[in-house]
Design an enzyme around this catalytic site. Structure first.
Site, PDB file in Angstrom:
ATOM      1  N   TYR A  50      -1.364  -0.939  10.200  1.00  0.00           N
ATOM      2  CA  TYR A  50      -1.466  -1.212   8.761  1.00  0.00           C
ATOM      3  C   TYR A  50      -0.183  -0.785   8.034  1.00  0.00           C
ATOM      4  O   TYR A  50       0.341  -1.505   7.190  1.00  0.00           O
ATOM      5  CB  TYR A  50      -2.675  -0.457   8.226  1.00  0.00           C
ATOM      6  CG  TYR A  50      -3.067  -0.735   6.796  1.00  0.00           C
ATOM      7  CD1 TYR A  50      -3.946  -1.766   6.483  1.00  0.00           C
ATOM      8  CD2 TYR A  50      -2.601   0.061   5.756  1.00  0.00           C
ATOM      9  CE1 TYR A  50      -4.332  -2.002   5.178  1.00  0.00           C
ATOM     10  CE2 TYR A  50      -2.980  -0.162   4.447  1.00  0.00           C
ATOM     11  CZ  TYR A  50      -3.854  -1.191   4.160  1.00  0.00           C
ATOM     12  OH  TYR A  50      -4.242  -1.410   2.852  1.00  0.00           O
ATOM     13  N   SER A  54       0.845  -1.199   0.000  1.00  0.00           N
ATOM     14  CA  SER A  54       0.000   0.000   0.000  1.00  0.00           C
ATOM     15  C   SER A  54       0.877   1.245   0.000  1.00  0.00           C
ATOM     16  O   SER A  54       1.986   1.226   0.546  1.00  0.00           O
ATOM     17  CB  SER A  54      -0.871   0.019   1.259  1.00  0.00           C
ATOM     18  OG  SER A  54      -1.418   1.305   1.471  1.00  0.00           O
TER      19      SER A  54
HETATM   20  N1  CAA Z   1      -2.136  14.590  10.203  1.00  0.00           N
HETATM   21  C1  CAA Z   1      -2.043  15.307  11.341  1.00  0.00           C
HETATM   22  N2  CAA Z   1      -3.064  15.443  12.213  1.00  0.00           N
HETATM   23  C2  CAA Z   1      -4.195  14.834  11.908  1.00  0.00           C
HETATM   24  C3  CAA Z   1      -4.359  14.059  10.727  1.00  0.00           C
HETATM   25  C4  CAA Z   1      -3.263  13.958   9.857  1.00  0.00           C
HETATM   26  N3  CAA Z   1      -3.337  13.254   8.723  1.00  0.00           N
HETATM   27  N4  CAA Z   1      -5.605  13.560  10.723  1.00  0.00           N
HETATM   28  C5  CAA Z   1      -6.207  13.996  11.841  1.00  0.00           C
HETATM   29  N5  CAA Z   1      -5.357  14.758  12.561  1.00  0.00           N
HETATM   30  C6  CAA Z   1      -5.638  15.428  13.831  1.00  0.00           C
HETATM   31  C7  CAA Z   1      -7.054  16.003  13.845  1.00  0.00           C
HETATM   32  O1  CAA Z   1      -7.075  17.269  13.280  1.00  0.00           O
HETATM   33  C8  CAA Z   1      -7.388  15.983  15.301  1.00  0.00           C
HETATM   34  O2  CAA Z   1      -6.765  17.091  15.902  1.00  0.00           O
HETATM   35  P1  CAA Z   1      -7.429  17.844  17.141  1.00  0.00           P
HETATM   36  O3  CAA Z   1      -7.533  16.805  18.245  1.00  0.00           O
HETATM   37  O4  CAA Z   1      -6.477  18.951  17.441  1.00  0.00           O
HETATM   38  O5  CAA Z   1      -8.775  18.307  16.663  1.00  0.00           O
HETATM   39  C9  CAA Z   1      -6.681  14.730  15.834  1.00  0.00           C
HETATM   40  O6  CAA Z   1      -5.612  14.480  14.897  1.00  0.00           O
HETATM   41  C10 CAA Z   1      -7.596  13.541  15.925  1.00  0.00           C
HETATM   42  O7  CAA Z   1      -8.064  13.223  14.577  1.00  0.00           O
HETATM   43  P2  CAA Z   1      -9.428  12.461  14.328  1.00  0.00           P
HETATM   44  O8  CAA Z   1     -10.592  13.316  14.742  1.00  0.00           O
HETATM   45  O9  CAA Z   1      -9.474  11.973  12.945  1.00  0.00           O
HETATM   46  O10 CAA Z   1      -9.286  11.247  15.368  1.00  0.00           O
HETATM   47  P3  CAA Z   1     -10.273  10.085  15.555  1.00  0.00           P
HETATM   48  O11 CAA Z   1      -9.771   9.308  16.738  1.00  0.00           O
HETATM   49  O12 CAA Z   1     -11.687  10.508  15.517  1.00  0.00           O
HETATM   50  O13 CAA Z   1     -10.051   9.183  14.212  1.00  0.00           O
HETATM   51  C11 CAA Z   1      -8.908   7.808  12.664  1.00  0.00           C
HETATM   52  C12 CAA Z   1      -8.826   8.541  13.980  1.00  0.00           C
HETATM   53  C13 CAA Z   1     -10.043   6.743  12.704  1.00  0.00           C
HETATM   54  C14 CAA Z   1      -7.584   7.110  12.467  1.00  0.00           C
HETATM   55  C15 CAA Z   1      -9.202   8.811  11.529  1.00  0.00           C
HETATM   56  O14 CAA Z   1      -8.253   9.857  11.601  1.00  0.00           O
HETATM   57  C16 CAA Z   1      -9.094   8.178  10.162  1.00  0.00           C
HETATM   58  O15 CAA Z   1      -9.959   7.444   9.700  1.00  0.00           O
HETATM   59  N6  CAA Z   1      -7.996   8.475   9.430  1.00  0.00           N
HETATM   60  C17 CAA Z   1      -7.767   7.957   8.069  1.00  0.00           C
HETATM   61  C18 CAA Z   1      -7.017   6.675   8.140  1.00  0.00           C
HETATM   62  C19 CAA Z   1      -6.799   6.161   6.732  1.00  0.00           C
HETATM   63  O16 CAA Z   1      -6.318   6.846   5.837  1.00  0.00           O
HETATM   64  N7  CAA Z   1      -7.130   4.890   6.512  1.00  0.00           N
HETATM   65  C20 CAA Z   1      -6.983   4.297   5.217  1.00  0.00           C
HETATM   66  C21 CAA Z   1      -7.988   3.179   5.061  1.00  0.00           C
HETATM   67  S1  CAA Z   1      -8.029   2.551   3.405  1.00  0.00           S
HETATM   68  C22 CAA Z   1      -6.603   1.716   3.276  1.00  0.00           C
HETATM   69  O17 CAA Z   1      -5.878   1.504   4.197  1.00  0.00           O
HETATM   70  C23 CAA Z   1      -6.262   1.214   1.900  1.00  0.00           C
HETATM   71  C24 CAA Z   1      -4.927   1.663   1.484  1.00  0.00           C
HETATM   72  O18 CAA Z   1      -4.014   0.858   1.413  1.00  0.00           O
HETATM   73  C25 CAA Z   1      -4.724   3.059   1.083  1.00  0.00           C
END
Ligand code: CAA
Length: 249
Positions: free
Chosen positions: A155, A142
């Site tokens: 992951y 990935s």
């Molecule tokens: N970089 C820096 N900071 C980030 C960030 C990033 N990329 N994403 C979120 N943050 C920050 C937020 O702004 C938030 O800050 P504050 O507390 O100051 O408001 C804090 O981090 C918490 O973020 P979330 O609200 O998103 O936290 P959560 O606990 O509700 O959710 C999570 C966490 C479930 C991991 C969610 O962030 C998420 O789904 N992220 C995406 C993960 C992703 O890309 N998965 C890919 C799945 S598909 C796959 O894996 C296939 C492949 O091979 C590509």
């Protein structure tokens, strides 16, 4: 190209089933592995709709996290259809969470399903490939294994591990006519990506230079290339297919 026996783990999933279809189109007999009962019916129906029947595809139930289960499955496939000549390690899951909230179970499940599985399956088919002097192992990694992803320490670690595995095994078996390569998809239109929270998904898509998600067929095409005779000199490589999300030399 001669008809070969191909095994695709997680072959009934979004990217997996597109890979199965493409390998069948390439003239191979393709076995799609699955674990969740019922998912195989959807796969077989979609293959039938595409005009592919039992003469070119079959399904095999088995748990990729179990070495024994994969041994039994490989033996069953060899008996029913012939030994596996093309292996696509595609089975994978996510259990996304920031590291500070991640449970040992979320870590273990992802490492076992996405990384240990690659050992569990490949170990049972590699000797036969080497003895016959031809084989293809294609591991689905990935973009997030290469660059890391917020919320995916489990992951990203597993997918990065697959890249190390690929480069090490490639060196061990190339002189036996077996190539080992990786494909690293970016964000692709699958149920896995659909499950990302909508606001987070929109932020991710906004970062993709192509401006859209990839399609499973775009990933399958590269797997078909790596499985082909023409890719005999490609080994230990990682093909990135991510719409420009991450570029590296
Ligand atoms: N970089 C820096 N900071 C980030 C960030 C990033 N990329 N994403 C979120 N943050 C920050 C937020 O702004 C938030 O800050 P504050 O507390 O100051 O408001 C804090 O981090 C918490 O973020 P979330 O609200 O998103 O936290 P959560 O606990 O509700 O959710 C999570 C966490 C479930 C991991 C969610 O962030 C998420 O789904 N992220 C995406 C993960 C992703 O890309 N998965 C890919 C799945 S598909 C796959 O894996 C296939 C492949 O091979 C590509």
């Amino acid at each position: 190209m001669d008809k070969k026996i191909a095994l695709v783990t997680g072959g009934v999933g979004g990217i997996g089933s597109a890979i199965c279809k493409r390998l069948v189109e390439q003239g191979h007999f393709v076995v799609a592995n699955y674990i969740i009962p019922g998912t195989e019916t959807k796969y077989l129906d979609s293959m039938a709709a595409a005009g592919f029947d039992a003469s070119c595809t079959a399904v095999a139930c088995g748990d990729v996290t179990s070495y024994e289960s994969m041994g039994e499955m490989a033996a069953r496939i060899a008996k029913d259809h012939g030994p596996v000549q093309i292996l696509v390690n595609c089975a994978g899951i996510t259990r996304d969470s920031t590291f500070r909230k991640m449970t040992p179970e979320q870590w273990r499940l992802v490492i076992e399903t996405n990384l240990t599985s690659v050992f569990n399956v490949t170990r049972h088919v590699i000797d036969g490939m080497c003895e016959r002097g031809w084989g293809r192992v294609i591991n689905i990694s990935s973009v997030n294994g290469v660059r890391g992803q917020f919320g995916q320490t489990n992951y990203s670690a597993a997918k990065a591990g697959i890249l190390g595995f690929t480069k090490a095994l490639a060196q061990e078996v190339i002189r036996k006519g077996v190539t080992v390569n990786a494909v690293s998809p970016g964000y692709v239109e699958t149920e896995m990506v659909a499950a990302i929270r909508e606001d987070v998904k929109q932020q991710i898509v906004a970062q993709i230079p192509a401006g859209r998600l990839g399609s499973p067929d775009e990933i399958a095409e590269s797997v078909a290339y790596l499985a082909s005779e023409k890719a005999a000199y490609v080994t230990g490589a990682n093909l990135s297919i991510n719409g420009g999300l991450h570029m590296y030399a």
